[in-house]
Write a protein that holds these residues in place. Structure first.
Motif, short mmCIF file in Angstrom:
data_model
loop_
_atom_site.label_atom_id
_atom_site.label_comp_id
_atom_site.label_asym_id
_atom_site.label_seq_id
_atom_site.Cartn_x
_atom_site.Cartn_y
_atom_site.Cartn_z
N ALA A 81 0.82 -1.21 0.00
CA ALA A 81 0.00 0.00 0.00
C ALA A 81 0.86 1.27 0.00
O ALA A 81 0.72 2.14 -0.87
CB ALA A 81 -0.91 -0.01 1.23
N TYR A 82 1.75 1.39 0.96
CA TYR A 82 2.45 2.67 1.14
C TYR A 82 3.48 2.93 0.03
O TYR A 82 3.65 4.07 -0.40
CB TYR A 82 3.13 2.72 2.52
CG TYR A 82 2.21 2.50 3.71
CD1 TYR A 82 0.83 2.63 3.60
CD2 TYR A 82 2.74 2.17 4.96
CE1 TYR A 82 0.00 2.43 4.69
CE2 TYR A 82 1.91 1.98 6.06
CZ TYR A 82 0.54 2.10 5.92
OH TYR A 82 -0.27 1.89 7.00
N ARG A 83 4.14 1.86 -0.43
CA ARG A 83 5.12 2.12 -1.50
C ARG A 83 4.43 2.49 -2.81
O ARG A 83 4.98 3.22 -3.63
CB ARG A 83 6.11 0.97 -1.68
CG ARG A 83 5.52 -0.40 -1.96
CD ARG A 83 5.47 -0.75 -3.43
NE ARG A 83 5.20 -2.16 -3.57
CZ ARG A 83 4.08 -2.65 -4.12
NH1 ARG A 83 3.15 -1.85 -4.59
NH2 ARG A 83 3.91 -3.96 -4.21
N THR A 84 3.20 2.02 -3.03
CA THR A 84 2.48 2.42 -4.24
C THR A 84 2.13 3.91 -4.16
O THR A 84 2.21 4.63 -5.16
CB THR A 84 1.19 1.57 -4.39
OG1 THR A 84 1.55 0.19 -4.32
CG2 THR A 84 0.51 1.84 -5.71
N ASP A 119 6.02 10.24 -6.49
CA ASP A 119 7.25 10.35 -7.27
C ASP A 119 6.92 10.80 -8.70
O ASP A 119 7.53 11.71 -9.25
CB ASP A 119 7.93 8.97 -7.28
CG ASP A 119 9.41 9.04 -7.57
OD1 ASP A 119 9.92 10.15 -7.74
OD2 ASP A 119 10.04 7.96 -7.61
N ARG A 120 5.91 10.16 -9.30
CA ARG A 120 5.55 10.52 -10.67
C ARG A 120 4.84 11.87 -10.74
O ARG A 120 4.96 12.60 -11.73
CB ARG A 120 4.68 9.43 -11.29
CG ARG A 120 5.46 8.14 -11.50
CD ARG A 120 4.54 7.01 -11.91
NE ARG A 120 4.10 7.16 -13.28
CZ ARG A 120 4.80 6.75 -14.32
NH1 ARG A 120 5.98 6.16 -14.15
NH2 ARG A 120 4.35 6.90 -15.53
N LEU A 175 11.83 1.80 0.00
CA LEU A 175 12.72 2.54 0.91
C LEU A 175 12.07 3.86 1.34
O LEU A 175 12.07 4.22 2.53
CB LEU A 175 14.06 2.82 0.22
CG LEU A 175 15.03 3.66 1.04
CD1 LEU A 175 15.57 2.88 2.23
CD2 LEU A 175 16.20 4.16 0.17
N GLN A 176 11.48 4.58 0.38
CA GLN A 176 10.84 5.87 0.71
C GLN A 176 9.71 5.68 1.72
O GLN A 176 9.54 6.49 2.63
CB GLN A 176 10.29 6.53 -0.56
CG GLN A 176 11.36 7.08 -1.49
CD GLN A 176 10.81 7.52 -2.83
OE1 GLN A 176 9.60 7.51 -3.07
NE2 GLN A 176 11.69 7.91 -3.74
N ALA A 177 8.94 4.61 1.56
CA ALA A 177 7.82 4.37 2.48
C ALA A 177 8.33 4.06 3.88
O ALA A 177 7.83 4.59 4.88
CB ALA A 177 6.95 3.23 1.96
#
Ligand SMILES: [Zn+2]
Ligand SMILES: [Zn+2]
Length: 361
Positions: free
Chosen positions: A164-167, A173-174, A313-315
């Motif tokens: 969920a969070y990385r999506t 990001d986009r 990693l960002q999440a």
């Protein structure tokens, strides 16, 4: 051969069975065996259980949101930041793209690689057996990138970062930068919507408006940084919802709309966007028809699938570094044991809970 317990879908729409599944030796250099600490459930797990994703073949271990402890490593491994991975490290790990197809190597869009590997739909009767997260152990193929989980992040929150969070991070990001005068409208108040609310707030939006349901979820949404929430179960007419957004945006509509509900929400979402605005389409499932002639002028439309390793990693970084600002643990609204997996799946299917976690002791 040793074995472990796993929640296996043996027939669609039938109760999952707790079966013993072989624990594979990590034979490939760089492969890991991980002892699962927590696995969170996702709407996709429910779709797979119901059989609505007809590419899957049974039996399979449900779940694709794992966090766990490294039990075995074949050879030496480093994490995504270049640090050595050791036995006992608590980790999450990325999906794998082939690296050599047109999408991976020319377009640099590995999330649409046709040869991509992901978890929670793989046959549990074939090596390496353990590629679903509702099991005591999981096999981590060598090309997966490893992300260590800091102590400050719970295993259940880290598990939710694995889907969920990385999506959501991929979507931001986009999308690119959010300017300080911009209004963001988020459609959806589930785990993705609530996480997106926090990220939009953190990235500097002037205001974050959320349309979702039910009322209990929207209370969490407010604590995640929403300036205003609208319960679409209480405001049934889309015209009134559009007016609610227009009233807060000088009559123009939102600068940015992030759809994290499902495809049905996208046509309405486009009516909430101002001309020249940016739309981020994340939520899948269902269908919605878009009338091309009604699209906002000069708008930008991003569709998001899954995430690249850096978004894991960002999440995880966001959960760790913003834990004093946002109550992330409130999004994991129910905790179950592996034996209660059917109860957990039913709770997810009926939207009773925001996110269900299976915790392993
Ligand atoms: Zn998922
Ligand atoms: Zn590829």
């Amino acid at each position: 051969m040793k074995d472990c317990r796993a929640a296996v879908i043996t027939a669609h729409n039938q109760p999952l069975e707790i079966l013993r599944v072989p624990i594979p030796q990590p034979l490939e250099p760089g492969a890991l065996l991980v002892r699962i600490a927590a696995s969170t459930l996702c709407g996709t797990d429910v779709h797979r259980w119901h059989g609505s994703l007809d590419t899957d073949s049974l039996p399979m271990i449900t779940g694709h949101e794992p966090c766990g402890y490294v039990e075995e490593i074949n050879g030496k491994r480093t994490d995504i930041l270049g640090n050595p991975v050791k036995r006992g490290d608590r980790v999450v790990w990325s999906y794998v793209a082939c690296g050599s197809c047109y999408y991976c190597s020319v377009a640099l869009q590995p999330c649409i690689c046709p040869g991509r590997a992901s978890w929670g739909h793989n046959r549990s009767d074939r090596y390496p057996y353990l590629l679903g997260s509702c099991a005591e152990y999981m096999y981590v193929p060598p090309p997966c990138l490893i992300i260590k989980v800091p102590d400050a992040v719970s295993s259940a929150s880290a598990a939710a970062a694995a889907c969920a969070y990385r999506t959501v991070m991929h979507g931001f990001d986009r999308l690119g930068a959010i300017k300080s005068h911009e209004t963001v409208v988020i459609q959806g108040s589930g785990p993705l919507g609530n996480f997106a609310t926090a990220v939009a707030r953190d990235h500097g939006a002037k205001q974050v408006l959320v349309i979702g349901a039910p009322a209990a979820r929207l209370e969490v949404t407010k604590r995640m940084g929403a300036d205003a929430v609208l319960n679409f179960e209480a405001v049934m007419d889309p015209k009134d919802r559009r007016q609610w957004v227009r009233d807060r945006t000088g009559g123009r509509g939102a600068d940015i709309v992030i759809q994290v509900a499902n495809n049905l929400a996208t046509p309405e979402g486009l009516t909430l966007l101002r001309d020249g605005g940016r739309f981020v389409h994340i939520g899948a499932g269902g269908n919605g028809n878009i009338e091309a002639r009604k699209l906002p002028q000069e708008m930008t439309f991003h569709t998001i699938r899954s995430g690249e390793p850096r978004h894991w990693l960002q999440a995880i970084d966001f959960l760790a570094s913003r834990r004093g600002t946002f109550p992330f643990e409130e999004m994991i609204s129910a905790s179950y044991t592996l034996d209660q997996v059917n109860e957990a799946m039913r709770a997810m299917a009926s939207f009773e809970v925001v996110k269900a976690a299976i915790n392993f002791s």
